[in-house]
Design an enzyme around this catalytic site. Structure first.
Site, PDB file in Angstrom:
ATOM      1  N   ASP A 347       0.829  -1.196   0.000  1.00 58.18           N
ATOM      2  CA  ASP A 347       0.000   0.000   0.000  1.00 58.18           C
ATOM      3  C   ASP A 347       0.868   1.253   0.000  1.00 58.18           C
ATOM      4  O   ASP A 347       1.793   1.385   0.808  1.00 58.18           O
ATOM      5  CB  ASP A 347      -0.903   0.032   1.233  1.00 58.18           C
ATOM      6  CG  ASP A 347      -2.004  -1.019   1.171  1.00 58.18           C
ATOM      7  OD1 ASP A 347      -2.193  -1.596   0.083  1.00 58.18           O
ATOM      8  OD2 ASP A 347      -2.655  -1.250   2.205  1.00 58.18           O
ATOM      9  N   ASN A 377      -4.571  -8.349   4.462  1.00 55.87           N
ATOM     10  CA  ASN A 377      -5.043  -7.632   5.640  1.00 55.87           C
ATOM     11  C   ASN A 377      -5.933  -8.522   6.503  1.00 55.87           C
ATOM     12  O   ASN A 377      -5.813  -8.535   7.732  1.00 55.87           O
ATOM     13  CB  ASN A 377      -5.831  -6.381   5.230  1.00 55.87           C
ATOM     14  CG  ASN A 377      -4.944  -5.332   4.601  1.00 55.87           C
ATOM     15  OD1 ASN A 377      -3.730  -5.339   4.782  1.00 55.87           O
ATOM     16  ND2 ASN A 377      -5.551  -4.427   3.850  1.00 55.87           N
ATOM     17  N   THR A 550     -21.859  -3.132   6.683  1.00 55.57           N
ATOM     18  CA  THR A 550     -21.132  -2.223   7.572  1.00 55.57           C
ATOM     19  C   THR A 550     -21.456  -0.779   7.199  1.00 55.57           C
ATOM     20  O   THR A 550     -21.476  -0.417   6.020  1.00 55.57           O
ATOM     21  CB  THR A 550     -19.618  -2.473   7.501  1.00 55.57           C
ATOM     22  OG1 THR A 550     -19.176  -2.332   6.144  1.00 55.57           O
ATOM     23  CG2 THR A 550     -19.282  -3.873   7.982  1.00 55.57           C
ATOM     24  N   LEU A 551     -21.697   0.059   8.225  1.00 54.21           N
ATOM     25  CA  LEU A 551     -22.183   1.418   8.015  1.00 54.21           C
ATOM     26  C   LEU A 551     -21.240   2.466   8.587  1.00 54.21           C
ATOM     27  O   LEU A 551     -21.658   3.582   8.897  1.00 54.21           O
ATOM     28  CB  LEU A 551     -23.566   1.577   8.666  1.00 54.21           C
ATOM     29  CG  LEU A 551     -24.634   0.548   8.257  1.00 54.21           C
ATOM     30  CD1 LEU A 551     -25.879   0.718   9.107  1.00 54.21           C
ATOM     31  CD2 LEU A 551     -24.968   0.701   6.776  1.00 54.21           C
ATOM     32  N   GLY A 552     -19.959   2.117   8.755  1.00 56.41           N
ATOM     33  CA  GLY A 552     -18.992   3.077   9.280  1.00 56.41           C
ATOM     34  C   GLY A 552     -19.312   3.472  10.705  1.00 56.41           C
ATOM     35  O   GLY A 552     -19.538   2.618  11.573  1.00 56.41           O
ATOM     36  N   GLY A 555     -22.221   1.853  12.723  1.00 64.85           N
ATOM     37  CA  GLY A 555     -22.221   0.446  13.117  1.00 64.85           C
ATOM     38  C   GLY A 555     -22.438  -0.492  11.956  1.00 64.85           C
ATOM     39  O   GLY A 555     -21.877  -0.303  10.861  1.00 64.85           O
ATOM     40  N   ASP A 582     -11.566  -4.830   6.588  1.00 62.93           N
ATOM     41  CA  ASP A 582     -10.738  -6.048   6.633  1.00 62.93           C
ATOM     42  C   ASP A 582     -10.515  -6.491   8.076  1.00 62.93           C
ATOM     43  O   ASP A 582     -10.538  -7.691   8.381  1.00 62.93           O
ATOM     44  CB  ASP A 582      -9.393  -5.796   5.950  1.00 62.93           C
ATOM     45  CG  ASP A 582      -9.540  -5.550   4.454  1.00 62.93           C
ATOM     46  OD1 ASP A 582     -10.504  -6.078   3.871  1.00 62.93           O
ATOM     47  OD2 ASP A 582      -8.700  -4.829   3.890  1.00 62.93           O
TER      48      ASP A 582
END
Length: 637
Positions: A347, A377, A550-552, A555, A582
Site C-alpha cells: 500500500d 489484511n 457495515t455502516l462506518g 455500526g 478487513d
C-alpha cells in the site's frame, strides 16, 4: 589477601596499615585511616592469617550469587552436609560480575580454608580461575559452564528439566508456547535447548518470535507477557520463579486469568512456591541436593587427599503440579482453521487535507509504504488475534514481496499457500487518506493477477479441515468461482467481501454463509432498491445465509431469515478508516472459529475495527488480543 595487598590498594606503606590496625595511628590523617579501615572491612582482612593457616579450620567457602533464586537452596544443602561432618561454612557473594568474583576470592584467600565451592550461572572468569588455582585448595565448580582442568565439577540437567516443564504445556494442547529467559548465559541457553527439544519432539513449529530474553527477573516477566501475548501465545514457560512472578503481576494488570486465559510453568529451586495463586506448575531443580553433593565430595577429597572415584550426582528434576496450567481456550480444535484467498499488495499511503477535485493539484504532507491487500489484511487480522490462518496468494520477486511475506509471517499467518511470481511485480494499492479519515483506493494487481483456478486446485489440500474461507472479490473471477466450489465440496463456510465489483452471479451466492458489503458496495450491487433491509433481503433470496452491511460510524446491520438487527459502532475517534472492513472481517472469523455465535462475533469485530481506525495504516493498525481485552466488559456486555 595480606597486609601488603591492603597497603597497595590504599596507596600507603605496610607499616601504616599495621599502625592503623593496631590503633597506633596518632600521627596518621583521618582520611588515610578511614580509607585503610574501609579496605580492611571490605576485604575482611585478618592479621596473622598465615600463622593461623597452619591449623586445620574445618571451613569451606561457598562463593554464590546472592541474587540467584537458587542461592538459598544451595546454601541450605551445603551447610547441612558440612555440619553433619564437623565443618563450618563461609558464604561469599558473587553477584556483580567478574570484579565481585575477584573481590570475594581475595577475601577467601585471607581465610584459613580447607576448600572452596563456586556456584555461578557460568564459568568463573579467567582471572578468577587463576586466583582459585593459587589457593592450592580442593575446588568444586557447580552450575553451567565449560570444563576447567584440576577442579571438580558438577551440574544439573537443565535441558531435561526445561523439557519436562514445556511438556506439561504441550500435553494440555498448547501449540503457541512462549519461553522467557534471563540473559544469554549458559543457563539460559540450556533452558532454550530444552524448550526447542520439546517443540521439535512434539512436532510443534519452533518460532524465535516466541522467545523473550531480558536481564531482570520480575521486570522480564512483565515485559515478556505483554510482548508474547500480543503474538498469540496461550502458554508461557519461565526460566525461574522470579520471571513467573512478573508474568502473574502483568497478567492481573492486563485482566488475564491464569490458567483460563494463559497457562504458566517455570523452573525453580524451591520445594514449594506458596506466594503464587493459583499455585504455579514448576519443575524443581535439585539444587539443595547439589549443594549436599558438592560438600560431601570436597570433604572426601580433603580427608582422603584424592578426588578420583567420586560418585556422580543422582538427583533428578521433580515436577511440582500446580493450578497454573490448563487446556487453552483456543486449542487446535477450538481454533478452527481459516483459509484466506486474496490479494497481497504494497500500500502506498498518501495523506491529503481533502480529496482533490478534477484538475486540482493537492500537496501531500506524507507518503508511506505499508503491507496491505484485502486478502493479506484479513489474514494478518486473524493471525494477530490468535486465529489459525492460512494464506493463499501470489507476490512478486521484489523487495515489496519480501516485506509482505515477512509482515504476514510476523503476524502468525501460515504461508504455505503463497508463492513468488518472477514475471510480475508485487501488487500495489495507492490509497489517499483525508484529514477526516476517509479514503479512496486505486489498485494495480501485479502478481495477484496470476492467481488462478489451476493454482487453487493444485493447493486444494490447504482447505482440508478448514471451517471458514475469507474471500474478497478483488480476485480474478475464475479464482472466486473455484474457491467457492472447493469450499462447498469440503464443507467450508465462505465469508465474502464484495470489493471492486458491481454484480455477483447467483451461482456464487447460493449457499454463501456470509456476505459483508459496506453501504456503498451494496448500493452498487442493488441500485434499484432503497432501504438497507430491502438490499439485504435481495441477497437472502438469492441463497445467501447471512448479510452484514457495515455502516462506518453508524455500526452495522445483520440480516438473515430470522432477524434484522442493528449493532452500534464502538466509540473511537477515526484517524484512518482504510482497513476497518478487513479488520472487522478478520476479527469476525476469529470469534466464529472459537465457537461464538454471530451476535458475539459481531460485537468482538466491531471493537476490533474501532481500535484499528485510531491508528494509521492497515496491518500496523490491526489490534491484538491484549488490546481487545481492555474492552472485554463492553464487548460481552
Amino acid at each position: 589477601m595480606n597486609i601488603k595487598d591492603i597497603a597497595k590498594l590504599a596507596g600507603v606503606s605496610a607499616a601504616t596499615v599495621s599502625k592503623i590496625i593496631n590503633h597506633k595511628d596518632a600521627g596518621i590523617s583521618p582520611e588515610t585511616r578511614e580509607r585503610v579501615q574501609k579496605l580492611v572491612k571490605e576485604y575482611q582482612y585478618t592479621p596473622y592469617a598465615g600463622v593461623k593457616a597452619e591449623q586445620n579450620s574445618y571451613t569451606i567457602a561457598l562463593l554464590s550469587d546472592f541474587d540467584s533464586p537458587a542461592h538459598e537452596a544451595l546454601m541450605r544443602g551445603t551447610e547441612r552436609a558440612l555440619s553433619e561432618n564437623g565443618y563450618s561454612l563461609l558464604v561469599l557473594n558473587l553477584a556483580g560480575g567478574s570484579e565481585r568474583e575477584l573481590k570475594s576470592l581475595q577475601i577467601a584467600s585471607s581465610r584459613n580454608l580447607n576448600g572452596v565451592i563456586f556456584f555461578g550461572s557460568q564459568s568463573p572468569c579467567a582471572a578468577s580461575i587463576e586466583a582459585l588455582r593459587k589457593l592450592r585448595l580442593p575446588v568444586m565448580l557447580l552450575g553451567v559452564g565449560e570444563k576447567v582442568p584440576r577442579f571438580l565439577q558438577a551440574g544439573l540437567d537443565v535441558v531435561e528439566a526445561a523439557y519436562l516443564g514445556v511438556r506439561q504445556l504441550v500435553q494440555q494442547g498448547h501449540e503457541r508456547i512462549g519461553c522467557l529467559v534471563e540473559g544469554d548465559g549458559p543457563f539460559a541457553r540450556q533452558v532454550l535447548d530444552g524448550y526447542i527439544y520439546c517443540c521439535y519432539e512434539r512436532k510443534l513449529r519452533f518460532d524465535t518470535r516466541y522467545v523473550y530474553r531480558a536481564f531482570s527477573g520480575i521486570e522480564n516477566g512483565k515485559a515478556g507477557l505483554e510482548d508474547l501475548v500480543r503474538k498469540g501465545v496461550t502458554a508461557l514457560f519461565c526460566q525461574n520463579e522470579e520471571i513467573a512472578a512478573g508474568v502473574y503481576q502483568a497478567a492481573e494488570i492486563a485482566g488475564l486469568s491464569i490458567p483460563e486465559d494463559l497457562s504458566v510453568a517455570c523452573l525453580t529451586a524451591c520445594q514449594r512456591l506458596p506466594f503464587f495463586h493459583p499455585a504455579v506448575c514448576a519443575v524443581r531443580l535439585p539444587v539443595q541436593e547439589l549443594g549436599e553433593y558438592a560438600a560431601r565430595c570436597l570433604i572426601e577429597w580433603i580427608e582422603r587427599g584424592d578426588k578420583t572415584g567420586l560418585q556422580p550426582l543422582e538427583a533428578a528434576a521433580q515436577l511440582l503440579p500446580g493450578g497454573s496450567v490448563a487446556a487453552p481456550k483456543q486449542s487446535a480444535k477450538a481454533r478452527q482453521k481459516i483459509v484466506v484467498v486474496g490479494s497481497m499488495n504494497m500500500d502506498v499511503m498518501i495523506r491529503v487535507p481533502d480529496f482533490p477535485r478534477p484538475g486540482e493539484t493537492v500537496l501531500s504532507p506524507s507518503v508511506n509504504l505499508v503491507p496491505g491487500g484485502k486478502g493479506a489484511n484479513q489474514a494478518a487480522g486473524v493471525g494477530k488475534l490468535g486465529g489459525n490462518v492460512w494464506m493463499i496468494g501470489k507476490i512478486g520477486n521484489d523487495s515489496e514481496g519480501k516485506l509482505l511475506y515477512q509482515s504476514l509471517y510476523d503476524n502468525n499467518v501460515n504461508m504455505d499457500g503463497v508463492t513468488i511470481d518472477d514475471a510480475r511485480a508485487t501488487g500495489k494499492a495507492y490509497i489517499t487518506v483525508t484529514g477526516a479519515g476517509e479514503s479512496t483506493i486505486v489498485v494495480y494487481p501485479g502478481a495477484n493477477g496470476k492467481l488462478s483456478a489451476v493454482y487453487l486446485r493444485q493447493n486444494v489440500n490447504l482447505f482440508d479441515h478448514a471451517k471458514y474461507c475469507l474471500l474478497p472479490t478483488e480476485n480474478p473471477p475464475e479464482v472466486i468461482d473455484c474457491a467457492i466450489r472447493i469450499a462447498r465440496n469440503q464443507g467450508v463456510r465462505v465469508i465474502m467481501k464484495p470489493a471492486a465489483v458491481d454484480r455477483l452471479d447467483s451461482q456464487l451466492l447460493s449457499g454463501l454463509f456470509l456476505l459483508v458489503p459496506n453501504e456503498k458496495e451494496i448500493g452498487l450491487l442493488c441500485p434499484g432498491l432503497d432501504t438497507i433491509e430491502e438490499k439485504a433481503k435481495h441477497f437472502l433470496k438469492r441463497g445467501v445465509e447471512n448479510v452484514i452491511i457495515t455502516l462506518g460510524e453508524r455500526g452495522c446491520v445483520l440480516c438473515n431469515q430470522q432477524e434484522t438487527t442493528h449493532f452500534k459502532a464502538a466509540n473511537f475517534h477515526p484517524v484512518d478508516t482504510t482497513g476497518a472492513a478487513d479488520c472487522f472481517i478478520g476479527a469476525l472469523a476469529v470469534s466464529l472459529s472459537e465457537g461464538n455465535g454471530l451476535h458475539a462475533a459481531i460485537r468482538f469485530a466491531t471493537f476490533a475495527a474501532g481500535i484499528s481506525i485510531t491508528r494509521e495504516g492497515v496491518q500496523p493498525a490491526l489490534p491484538d488480543r491484549a488490546a481487545l481485552s481492555v474492552y472485554a466488559d463492553e464487548i460481552y456486555e
